[in-house]
Scaffold this active site. Sequence first.
Site, PDB file in Angstrom:
ATOM      1  N   ASP A   1       0.824  -1.208   0.000  1.00 50.67           N
ATOM      2  CA  ASP A   1       0.000   0.000   0.000  1.00 50.67           C
ATOM      3  C   ASP A   1       0.860   1.260   0.000  1.00 50.67           C
ATOM      4  OD1 ASP A   1      -2.344   1.440   0.059  1.00 50.67           O
ATOM      5  OD2 ASP A   1      -3.172   0.377   1.781  1.00 50.67           O
TER       6      ASP A   1
ATOM      7  N   ASP B   1     -10.779   2.153  -3.108  1.00 49.47           N
ATOM      8  CA  ASP B   1     -11.277   1.937  -1.746  1.00 49.47           C
ATOM      9  C   ASP B   1     -12.796   2.022  -1.719  1.00 49.47           C
ATOM     10  OD1 ASP B   1      -8.998   1.381  -0.399  1.00 49.47           O
ATOM     11  OD2 ASP B   1      -8.797   3.315   0.599  1.00 49.47           O
TER      12      ASP B   1
HETATM   13  C1  GLA Z   1      -5.713   1.904   2.251  1.00 50.06           C
HETATM   14  C2  GLA Z   1      -6.156   0.708   1.430  1.00 50.06           C
HETATM   15  C3  GLA Z   1      -7.234  -0.041   2.182  1.00 50.06           C
HETATM   16  C4  GLA Z   1      -6.685  -0.470   3.514  1.00 50.06           C
HETATM   17  C5  GLA Z   1      -6.188   0.735   4.297  1.00 50.06           C
HETATM   18  C6  GLA Z   1      -5.483   0.323   5.543  1.00 50.06           C
HETATM   19  O1  GLA Z   1      -6.718   2.843   2.344  1.00 50.06           O
HETATM   20  O2  GLA Z   1      -6.603   1.097   0.180  1.00 50.06           O
HETATM   21  O3  GLA Z   1      -7.670  -1.145   1.428  1.00 50.06           O
HETATM   22  O4  GLA Z   1      -5.643  -1.381   3.300  1.00 50.06           O
HETATM   23  O5  GLA Z   1      -5.280   1.499   3.535  1.00 50.06           O
HETATM   24  O6  GLA Z   1      -5.030   1.410   6.262  1.00 50.06           O
END
Ligand code: GLA
Length: 732
Positions: A479, A549
């Site tokens: 990420d 997301d």
């Molecule tokens: C990002 C990712 C999510 C999750 C969060 C965790 O927003 O896109 O899927 O993993 O971080 O903090």
Amino acid sequence: MNSFDIQFHNGQFHLFSSKVSYICELHKDAWLLHRYWDPRLTAYHGANCPEPVKRTFAAAADPEEPAFSLEMEPQEFSCPHQGDYRESSLALRRQDGWPAGRFRYQGYEITEGLYAPEDLPHIRPLDGKGAKTLSIRLRDEASGAMLTLRYSVLEDSAAIVRSAEITNEGTGPIWVERAFSALLDMPYDGEELVTFHGTHQKEFQMDRRLIGHGTISFGSTRGASGPQYPPFAALCAPEAAEHSGEVRALQLIYSGNHCVRVERDQYDHLRLTTGIHPEGFSWKLEPGERFQTPEAVLVYSGQGFNGMSQVFHQLYTERLFPRQWAGRTRPILLNSWEMCYFDVSEEKLLPVIREAAALGFELVVLDDGWFGHRNNSKSSLGDWTVNREKFPNGLTPLLDCARENGIQLGIWFESEMISPDSDLMRAHPDWAARFPDDAPLLGRNQLVLDLTRREVQDYVLDTLSGFLRTYPVSYVKWDMNRHMTDPGSASLPPDRTGEFFHRYMLGLYRILHELTARFPEILFENCSSGGGRFDPGMSFYMPQTWCSDNTDALDRQSIQYGASYMFPPSAISAHVSAVPNHQTGRMIPFETRAALASSANMGYELNILDLSPEEREQVREHLALYKEERDLILGGAFYRLRSPFDGNLCAWMLVDRKREKAILYAFAASYDVSCLSAVLKIPYLDQKKLYVERNTGRRFSGEELRYAGLAVRFPQGDFPAIKIVLQAETMS
Ligand code: GLA
């Protein structure tokens, strides 16, 4: 004639495959001019060459030929101050402060295979077959700068791969202030421009606009390709649509700052150029040093946007994504994020793993919250040690439980970051990217690690490698949740501060290269708060990306529709999540959520322990069905049929390579009483075959589905979806 080749004849370079020709030409053995980028030509005699016309204000490039001015000529690259006043693609400065850029042709080379720039993601040469590369060298005498333009053509592909390299063959340093990867000139013929824009939770939104006079410029200065304007642009004929019309598209294989410029000039020439964003960029080249640009992929399609996407999908599947995942089954995963957020623990996860296995999931991902003392976004990035309060026995019990239940375990990292509240920050306060005299700005409570530094890269590599050896997980979600400010490094000297952004990318690519080579069996998934860095650069290391997301099945229609312009379903992760949806509050029926996720690389992120017996059965059946259809979905061809950007409906289809089975999904944003039925033309089946619709047993010919179309009627209710399976009848 070969099916693909590069030929040099009478000063003309002609690259061709069965699909496309790209032609450029030397003028007086000195200037390189663009001639053609369109469908394959068997011969070219210069029919489209403009007649030089002397114009007031135009500078003559050659004193012996007053009408020859770079202002009017179609070019392959362009430097400022040479009489071409359009957007330049290369800007150099010498140590004495003077610009450099009077490049003249030196020579060329044609080699088998692809170039594959070192240290950068690229189109893979594979075994060196099926491609050829042309390198054209030009030199600026005064500075000793050598420019090498590279072009590759691939067998049976309508893609051309371009990049540029600058070598300092002079005696003093040279600063590269702009180094784009590709520049294309063509006469303007009414083309329109298609681009994408987006933001967190709303990525890949499409724009189509007329091109007026002047320059359209977009890109990213965020230190990441970003969701705002992903690195893609397409010029299309005014009549071009999904199924027909001419499209010329380009995409940069890069994950950092980038830009696209489209200029329509006063003579109605159209210039398209792309590369690393020049803002804040400069690169010092000592004598003997080289600077290599990222590759740009140029795609020509005479069959509309679907034709264009097929070229990208095929090229990326065969030659961009990691080879070890080619044609390999991707696990259906269950992610802990929308189930637990930061509140993960051994106690919570063990029953989840058991139930996931019972339902048919193949992998459980332990997302954020498992390390340091992280209970929210305010701490611990950089401290990649298991939180013993949440996991008193480390992660071994989870791994054991997964193994005993026949499934796999995956884990989340955000390794490019550092929390101010972390042991790493306390030990290495200078490892955060920053300017010396400004306190660095926080984003999501975190700072960016200075990956320009080798020791920081090594820290990330060593910590992650150590972790992955201790806990042999099968999957890593990589990420990156903030964009850059304060792009400074304590290790860069004053004359190299403009190198930060690109050095960061080189550092990141080194880490990803090493890590994926050390752990080839781990499936890496790319993520940047969803699709915030969904680009071909990251896709070189990671075959799938968490596309947004936003898991809402209505919003996801346009997001996935947009992403499919460049990426095939195997690269686009989509999860079924709970209702009311956590991002939008919408209540979307399970069938629609399942259909949406099943059109791509499918997973779930919801609390499976909360399901009612009926819901549990629904999920179990859905997973079983997806497994049956998975090869077709992830290995077949994906075509868009109806754009959610044009109205209430969205439709697409997947079809296997033999055109024997097709799955068609149609979605409506709302139930429309006046829409008795929508007729979808399906020009992607075998016209000679007869197809049986699975649910009704009705039979249609491929020809009929192409020209007459298929009428689909939506059920009443909010956010309906329809799935139609067409199976070619076996000939008796
Ligand atoms: C990002 C990712 C999510 C999750 C969060 C965790 O927003 O896109 O899927 O993993 O971080 O903090």
